[in-house]
Design a protein around this motif. Structure first.
Motif, PDB file in Angstrom:
ATOM      1  N   TYR A   5       0.859  -1.278   0.062  1.00  0.00           N
ATOM      2  CA  TYR A   5      -0.149   0.034   0.028  1.00  0.00           C
ATOM      3  C   TYR A   5       1.001   1.203   0.011  1.00  0.00           C
ATOM      4  O   TYR A   5       1.883   1.418   0.738  1.00  0.00           O
ATOM      5  CB  TYR A   5      -0.884  -0.110   1.301  1.00  0.00           C
ATOM      6  CG  TYR A   5      -1.998  -1.144   1.099  1.00  0.00           C
ATOM      7  CD1 TYR A   5      -2.817  -1.262   0.276  1.00  0.00           C
ATOM      8  CD2 TYR A   5      -1.715  -2.448   1.858  1.00  0.00           C
ATOM      9  CE1 TYR A   5      -3.840  -2.285   0.253  1.00  0.00           C
ATOM     10  CE2 TYR A   5      -2.482  -3.248   2.046  1.00  0.00           C
ATOM     11  CZ  TYR A   5      -3.741  -3.148   1.111  1.00  0.00           C
ATOM     12  OH  TYR A   5      -4.662  -4.281   1.241  1.00  0.00           O
ATOM     13  N   LEU A   6       0.550   2.138  -0.783  1.00  0.00           N
ATOM     14  CA  LEU A   6       1.352   3.418  -1.153  1.00  0.00           C
ATOM     15  C   LEU A   6       0.514   4.579  -0.835  1.00  0.00           C
ATOM     16  O   LEU A   6      -0.649   4.702  -1.396  1.00  0.00           O
ATOM     17  CB  LEU A   6       2.163   3.477  -2.343  1.00  0.00           C
ATOM     18  CG  LEU A   6       2.768   2.249  -2.856  1.00  0.00           C
ATOM     19  CD1 LEU A   6       3.137   2.371  -4.201  1.00  0.00           C
ATOM     20  CD2 LEU A   6       4.087   2.190  -1.972  1.00  0.00           C
ATOM     21  N   THR A   7       1.038   5.575  -0.420  1.00  0.00           N
ATOM     22  CA  THR A   7       0.520   6.811  -0.309  1.00  0.00           C
ATOM     23  C   THR A   7       0.631   7.536  -1.669  1.00  0.00           C
ATOM     24  O   THR A   7       1.191   6.992  -2.591  1.00  0.00           O
ATOM     25  CB  THR A   7       1.184   7.960   0.775  1.00  0.00           C
ATOM     26  OG1 THR A   7       2.385   8.138   0.280  1.00  0.00           O
ATOM     27  CG2 THR A   7       1.065   7.354   2.090  1.00  0.00           C
ATOM     28  N   THR A   8      -0.114   8.631  -1.976  1.00  0.00           N
ATOM     29  CA  THR A   8       0.129   9.321  -3.264  1.00  0.00           C
ATOM     30  C   THR A   8       1.423   9.546  -3.534  1.00  0.00           C
ATOM     31  O   THR A   8       1.829   9.811  -4.525  1.00  0.00           O
ATOM     32  CB  THR A   8      -1.003  10.505  -3.360  1.00  0.00           C
ATOM     33  OG1 THR A   8      -2.378  10.137  -2.968  1.00  0.00           O
ATOM     34  CG2 THR A   8      -1.029  11.240  -4.729  1.00  0.00           C
ATOM     35  N   GLU A   9       2.046  10.361  -2.397  1.00  0.00           N
ATOM     36  CA  GLU A   9       3.410  10.630  -2.916  1.00  0.00           C
ATOM     37  C   GLU A   9       4.280   9.568  -3.009  1.00  0.00           C
ATOM     38  O   GLU A   9       5.347   9.839  -3.878  1.00  0.00           O
ATOM     39  CB  GLU A   9       3.812  11.551  -1.421  1.00  0.00           C
ATOM     40  CG  GLU A   9       3.235  12.669  -1.421  1.00  0.00           C
ATOM     41  CD  GLU A   9       1.910  12.624  -0.858  1.00  0.00           C
ATOM     42  OE1 GLU A   9       1.516  11.727   0.024  1.00  0.00           O
ATOM     43  OE2 GLU A   9       1.148  13.599  -1.183  1.00  0.00           O
ATOM     44  N   TYR A  17       5.042  10.210 -11.832  1.00  0.00           N
ATOM     45  CA  TYR A  17       3.961  11.351 -12.142  1.00  0.00           C
ATOM     46  C   TYR A  17       4.035  12.225 -10.742  1.00  0.00           C
ATOM     47  O   TYR A  17       4.171  11.896  -9.671  1.00  0.00           O
ATOM     48  CB  TYR A  17       2.454  10.694 -12.346  1.00  0.00           C
ATOM     49  CG  TYR A  17       2.420  10.316 -13.571  1.00  0.00           C
ATOM     50  CD1 TYR A  17       1.633  11.039 -14.461  1.00  0.00           C
ATOM     51  CD2 TYR A  17       2.854   8.999 -14.026  1.00  0.00           C
ATOM     52  CE1 TYR A  17       1.148  10.493 -15.784  1.00  0.00           C
ATOM     53  CE2 TYR A  17       2.594   8.475 -15.500  1.00  0.00           C
ATOM     54  CZ  TYR A  17       1.726   9.358 -16.207  1.00  0.00           C
ATOM     55  OH  TYR A  17       1.386   8.962 -17.538  1.00  0.00           O
ATOM     56  N   ASN A  18       3.618  13.649 -11.037  1.00  0.00           N
ATOM     57  CA  ASN A  18       3.365  14.415 -10.114  1.00  0.00           C
ATOM     58  C   ASN A  18       1.986  14.034  -9.152  1.00  0.00           C
ATOM     59  O   ASN A  18       1.098  13.622  -9.660  1.00  0.00           O
ATOM     60  CB  ASN A  18       2.932  15.986 -10.570  1.00  0.00           C
ATOM     61  CG  ASN A  18       2.787  16.860  -9.458  1.00  0.00           C
ATOM     62  OD1 ASN A  18       1.889  16.814  -8.795  1.00  0.00           O
ATOM     63  ND2 ASN A  18       3.982  17.766  -9.492  1.00  0.00           N
ATOM     64  N   ALA A  19       2.284  14.124  -7.906  1.00  0.00           N
ATOM     65  CA  ALA A  19       1.283  13.730  -6.885  1.00  0.00           C
ATOM     66  C   ALA A  19      -0.141  14.417  -7.249  1.00  0.00           C
ATOM     67  O   ALA A  19      -1.263  13.657  -7.266  1.00  0.00           O
ATOM     68  CB  ALA A  19       1.495  14.156  -5.475  1.00  0.00           C
ATOM     69  N   ILE A  22      -1.790  12.749 -10.132  1.00  0.00           N
ATOM     70  CA  ILE A  22      -2.290  11.514  -9.920  1.00  0.00           C
ATOM     71  C   ILE A  22      -3.675  11.707  -9.110  1.00  0.00           C
ATOM     72  O   ILE A  22      -4.780  10.999  -9.625  1.00  0.00           O
ATOM     73  CB  ILE A  22      -1.623  10.636  -8.855  1.00  0.00           C
ATOM     74  CG1 ILE A  22      -0.165  10.245  -9.614  1.00  0.00           C
ATOM     75  CG2 ILE A  22      -2.280   9.279  -8.059  1.00  0.00           C
ATOM     76  CD1 ILE A  22       0.821   9.541  -8.573  1.00  0.00           C
ATOM     77  N   ARG A  23      -3.755  12.436  -8.116  1.00  0.00           N
ATOM     78  CA  ARG A  23      -5.194  12.973  -7.504  1.00  0.00           C
ATOM     79  C   ARG A  23      -6.134  13.639  -8.531  1.00  0.00           C
ATOM     80  O   ARG A  23      -7.430  13.157  -8.295  1.00  0.00           O
ATOM     81  CB  ARG A  23      -4.745  14.096  -6.495  1.00  0.00           C
ATOM     82  CG  ARG A  23      -4.245  13.355  -5.186  1.00  0.00           C
ATOM     83  CD  ARG A  23      -4.264  14.294  -3.938  1.00  0.00           C
ATOM     84  NE  ARG A  23      -3.442  15.477  -4.355  1.00  0.00           N
ATOM     85  CZ  ARG A  23      -2.158  15.485  -3.994  1.00  0.00           C
ATOM     86  NH1 ARG A  23      -1.712  14.399  -3.338  1.00  0.00           N
ATOM     87  NH2 ARG A  23      -1.430  16.739  -4.051  1.00  0.00           N
ATOM     88  N   ASN A  24      -5.839  14.509  -9.347  1.00  0.00           N
ATOM     89  CA  ASN A  24      -6.839  15.287  -9.962  1.00  0.00           C
ATOM     90  C   ASN A  24      -7.097  14.704 -11.680  1.00  0.00           C
ATOM     91  O   ASN A  24      -7.991  14.840 -12.107  1.00  0.00           O
ATOM     92  CB  ASN A  24      -6.275  16.677 -10.437  1.00  0.00           C
ATOM     93  CG  ASN A  24      -6.020  17.290  -9.019  1.00  0.00           C
ATOM     94  OD1 ASN A  24      -6.808  17.078  -8.008  1.00  0.00           O
ATOM     95  ND2 ASN A  24      -5.394  18.435  -8.844  1.00  0.00           N
ATOM     96  N   GLU A  25      -6.022  13.825 -12.095  1.00  0.00           N
ATOM     97  CA  GLU A  25      -6.283  13.360 -13.405  1.00  0.00           C
ATOM     98  C   GLU A  25      -6.435  11.812 -13.532  1.00  0.00           C
ATOM     99  O   GLU A  25      -7.068  11.242 -14.219  1.00  0.00           O
ATOM    100  CB  GLU A  25      -5.187  13.745 -14.361  1.00  0.00           C
ATOM    101  CG  GLU A  25      -5.299  15.338 -14.756  1.00  0.00           C
ATOM    102  CD  GLU A  25      -4.194  15.960 -15.521  1.00  0.00           C
ATOM    103  OE1 GLU A  25      -3.780  15.323 -16.455  1.00  0.00           O
ATOM    104  OE2 GLU A  25      -3.904  17.109 -15.156  1.00  0.00           O
TER     105      GLU A  25
END
Length: 79
Positions: A5-9, A17-19, A22-25
């Motif tokens: 399990y990984l965090t977004t960062e 990829y920029n965090a 990942i969150r927005n796209e």
């Protein structure tokens, strides 16, 4: 089966990829809840499932340029 399990960062570092990207796209367009990420204990925090993401990235790179990713993790290939 054991998952990583990984965090977004942390995912950002692995896939380059920029965090924010990942969150927005990517989240909910190519990374789907239940397959690629979970919200442990029903909370706001998101943990990404590395093995499923890695498997789908490898599968996507070997499929046709005219394939559409499906929510189930498969691909619809147009000929």
């Amino acid at each position: 089966m054991n998952f990583t399990y990984l965090t977004t960062e942390e995912l950002s570092e692995r896939i380059k990829y920029n965090a924010r990207t990942i969150r927005n796209e990517l989240k909910d367009s190519v990374l789907f809840e239940g397959r690629h990420y979970i919200r442990p204990f029903g909370q706001r925090k998101i943990l990404f499932i590395w093995e499923n993401i890695e498997e789908d990235m490898a599968m996507a790179s070997s499929t046709s340029a005219f394939s559409v990713p499906m929510a189930s993790g498969g691909y619809c290939i147009s000929h």
